[in-house]
Motif scaffolding. Structure first.
Motif, PDB file in Angstrom:
ATOM      1  N   THR A 104       0.838  -1.209   0.000  1.00  0.00           N
ATOM      2  CA  THR A 104       0.000   0.000   0.000  1.00  0.00           C
ATOM      3  C   THR A 104       0.866   1.249   0.000  1.00  0.00           C
ATOM      4  OG1 THR A 104      -1.716  -1.174   1.257  1.00  0.00           O
ATOM      5  CG2 THR A 104      -1.829   1.231   1.223  1.00  0.00           C
ATOM      6  N   LEU A 105       1.902   1.238   0.833  1.00  0.00           N
ATOM      7  CA  LEU A 105       2.777   2.404   0.929  1.00  0.00           C
ATOM      8  C   LEU A 105       3.582   2.603  -0.348  1.00  0.00           C
ATOM      9  CD1 LEU A 105       3.516   4.671   2.798  1.00  0.00           C
ATOM     10  CD2 LEU A 105       5.256   3.220   3.848  1.00  0.00           C
ATOM     11  N   LEU A 117       1.296   4.263  -2.849  1.00  0.00           N
ATOM     12  CA  LEU A 117       1.092   5.677  -2.540  1.00  0.00           C
ATOM     13  C   LEU A 117       2.349   6.497  -2.831  1.00  0.00           C
ATOM     14  CD1 LEU A 117      -0.987   5.611   0.771  1.00  0.00           C
ATOM     15  CD2 LEU A 117      -1.694   6.514  -1.437  1.00  0.00           C
ATOM     16  N   GLU A 118       3.508   5.957  -2.472  1.00  0.00           N
ATOM     17  CA  GLU A 118       4.761   6.663  -2.729  1.00  0.00           C
ATOM     18  C   GLU A 118       4.991   6.840  -4.226  1.00  0.00           C
ATOM     19  OE1 GLU A 118       7.061   7.970  -0.584  1.00  0.00           O
ATOM     20  OE2 GLU A 118       5.700   7.570   1.060  1.00  0.00           O
ATOM     21  N   VAL A 120       2.656   7.021  -6.548  1.00  0.00           N
ATOM     22  CA  VAL A 120       1.706   8.034  -7.023  1.00  0.00           C
ATOM     23  C   VAL A 120       2.193   9.431  -6.651  1.00  0.00           C
ATOM     24  CG1 VAL A 120      -0.620   8.959  -6.718  1.00  0.00           C
ATOM     25  CG2 VAL A 120      -0.293   6.507  -7.031  1.00  0.00           C
ATOM     26  N   LEU A 121       2.676   9.572  -5.401  1.00  0.00           N
ATOM     27  CA  LEU A 121       3.177  10.876  -4.961  1.00  0.00           C
ATOM     28  C   LEU A 121       4.420  11.302  -5.735  1.00  0.00           C
ATOM     29  CD1 LEU A 121       2.753  10.545  -1.079  1.00  0.00           C
ATOM     30  CD2 LEU A 121       1.466  12.037  -2.599  1.00  0.00           C
ATOM     31  N   SER A 180       6.145  13.154   0.838  1.00  0.00           N
ATOM     32  CA  SER A 180       6.205  11.700   0.741  1.00  0.00           C
ATOM     33  C   SER A 180       6.494  11.063   2.092  1.00  0.00           C
ATOM     34  CB  SER A 180       7.287  11.293  -0.266  1.00  0.00           C
ATOM     35  OG  SER A 180       7.454   9.901  -0.289  1.00  0.00           O
ATOM     36  N   THR A 211       3.642  11.311   4.587  1.00  0.00           N
ATOM     37  CA  THR A 211       2.634  10.288   4.270  1.00  0.00           C
ATOM     38  C   THR A 211       3.049   8.935   4.818  1.00  0.00           C
ATOM     39  OG1 THR A 211       1.999  11.444   2.248  1.00  0.00           O
ATOM     40  CG2 THR A 211       1.420   9.116   2.396  1.00  0.00           C
ATOM     41  N   MET A 237       1.199   6.605   7.919  1.00  0.00           N
ATOM     42  CA  MET A 237       0.545   5.333   7.594  1.00  0.00           C
ATOM     43  C   MET A 237       1.121   4.134   8.334  1.00  0.00           C
ATOM     44  SD  MET A 237      -0.287   5.181   3.567  1.00  0.00           S
ATOM     45  CE  MET A 237      -0.819   3.496   3.850  1.00  0.00           C
ATOM     46  N   LYS A 257      -5.388  15.442  -2.230  1.00  0.00           N
ATOM     47  CA  LYS A 257      -4.596  14.970  -3.366  1.00  0.00           C
ATOM     48  C   LYS A 257      -5.458  14.271  -4.404  1.00  0.00           C
ATOM     49  CE  LYS A 257      -0.226  15.920  -2.332  1.00  0.00           C
ATOM     50  NZ  LYS A 257       0.715  16.597  -3.238  1.00  0.00           N
ATOM     51  N   TYR A 278      -5.044  14.548  -8.480  1.00  0.00           N
ATOM     52  CA  TYR A 278      -4.718  13.434  -9.370  1.00  0.00           C
ATOM     53  C   TYR A 278      -5.869  13.096 -10.315  1.00  0.00           C
ATOM     54  CZ  TYR A 278      -0.600  12.797  -6.479  1.00  0.00           C
ATOM     55  OH  TYR A 278       0.582  12.987  -5.829  1.00  0.00           O
TER      56      TYR A 278
END
Length: 242
Positions: free
Chosen positions: A15-16, A19-20, A22-23, A143, A146, A150, A211, A215
């Motif tokens: 998951t992280l 997200l990383e 995408v960021l 980043s 986030t 999490m 965000k 996006y």
């Protein structure tokens, strides 16, 4: 060993990483725009240096969590709004992006208006890497914050950041080449930088913009541009056949 056998740890890691990654999209767009200003022979090196610096910056921030927490502490109050070092960094980074994107758009429009295009003046590798370093700090801050919010395990956060940066490294070449070859895509990418810059300034001033909205707008614009490119290719092919 226990961490490797823990399903929850793997779920958190995946998951992280997602997200990383995408960021990191806006960071990749910025790097693609900047490295296009470097001599073609040095572009790969500029991308590697820029993304390598992003990894180092994120890991340094990750291992200084107490310092990151201190960045969110109020520094001054202006017009009833508390301003922290994090806010100052975000505002400064946002203004930097707005300035850079505006100058690049101006340069491209002026160049397009020339009957005889000027010979491209390349930026030095050092100048480009320095600009990447400045904006890497902004994107890395977002980043890492986030990641810290999490997951509590430092090992998972470190692994996720390293994997996400490796994905960025893999995607940076094709993305930079695609942006460089398609002028309309390049203009769209610079528009994204304006959007991201405005979002950073707003966030620094206490007006948080989710965000997801950012996006979604970028994704919708990319979809429209993909349709335009498809139509353009078909028209070109039809002309060649006729």
């Amino acid at each position: 060993m226990d961490l490797l056998l823990n399903p929850e740890a793997w779920i958190s890691l995946l998951t992280l990483v997602a997200l990383e990654a995408v960021l990191g999209i806006d960071n990749l767009v910025f790097i693609a725009i900047l490295t296009d200003r470097v001599d073609a022979a040095k572009r790969d090196l500029a991308r590697r240096l820029g993304i390598g610096m992003a990894l180092i910056t994120r890991l340094m921030l990750l291992f200084t969590l107490a310092w990151i927490a201190g960045l969110t502490a109020p520094l001054v109050t202006i017009l009833g709004e508390e301003i922290s070092w994090r806010d100052i960094i975000l505002i400064g980074g946002g203004l930097f992006l707005l300035t850079k994107a505006t100058r690049e758009i101006h340069h491209n429009i002026e160049e397009a208006g020339e009957e005889t295009p000027k010979t491209q003046v390349f930026d030095t590798l050092l100048a480009v890497v320095a600009q990447i370093a400045v904006i890497d700090l902004i994107f890395s801050l977002d980043s890492v914050i986030t990641a810290v919010g999490m997951v509590n395990d430092l090992r998972i956060m470190t692994a996720a950041i390293v994997i996400a940066v490796l994905i960025m490294l893999w995607a940076s070449g094709p993305l930079s080449a695609f942006v460089s070859e398609h002028p309309t895509v390049k203009m769209l990418a610079m528009s994204f930088l304006l959007l991201v810059g405005m979002t950073l300034v707003a966030d620094g001033l206490g007006q948080h913009i989710p965000k997801g909205y950012l996006y979604f707008a970028m994704g919708f614009s990319v979809l429209v541009e993909a349709l335009n490119l498809t139509v353009s290719k078909r028209r070109k092919r039809a002309k060649e056949i006729s």
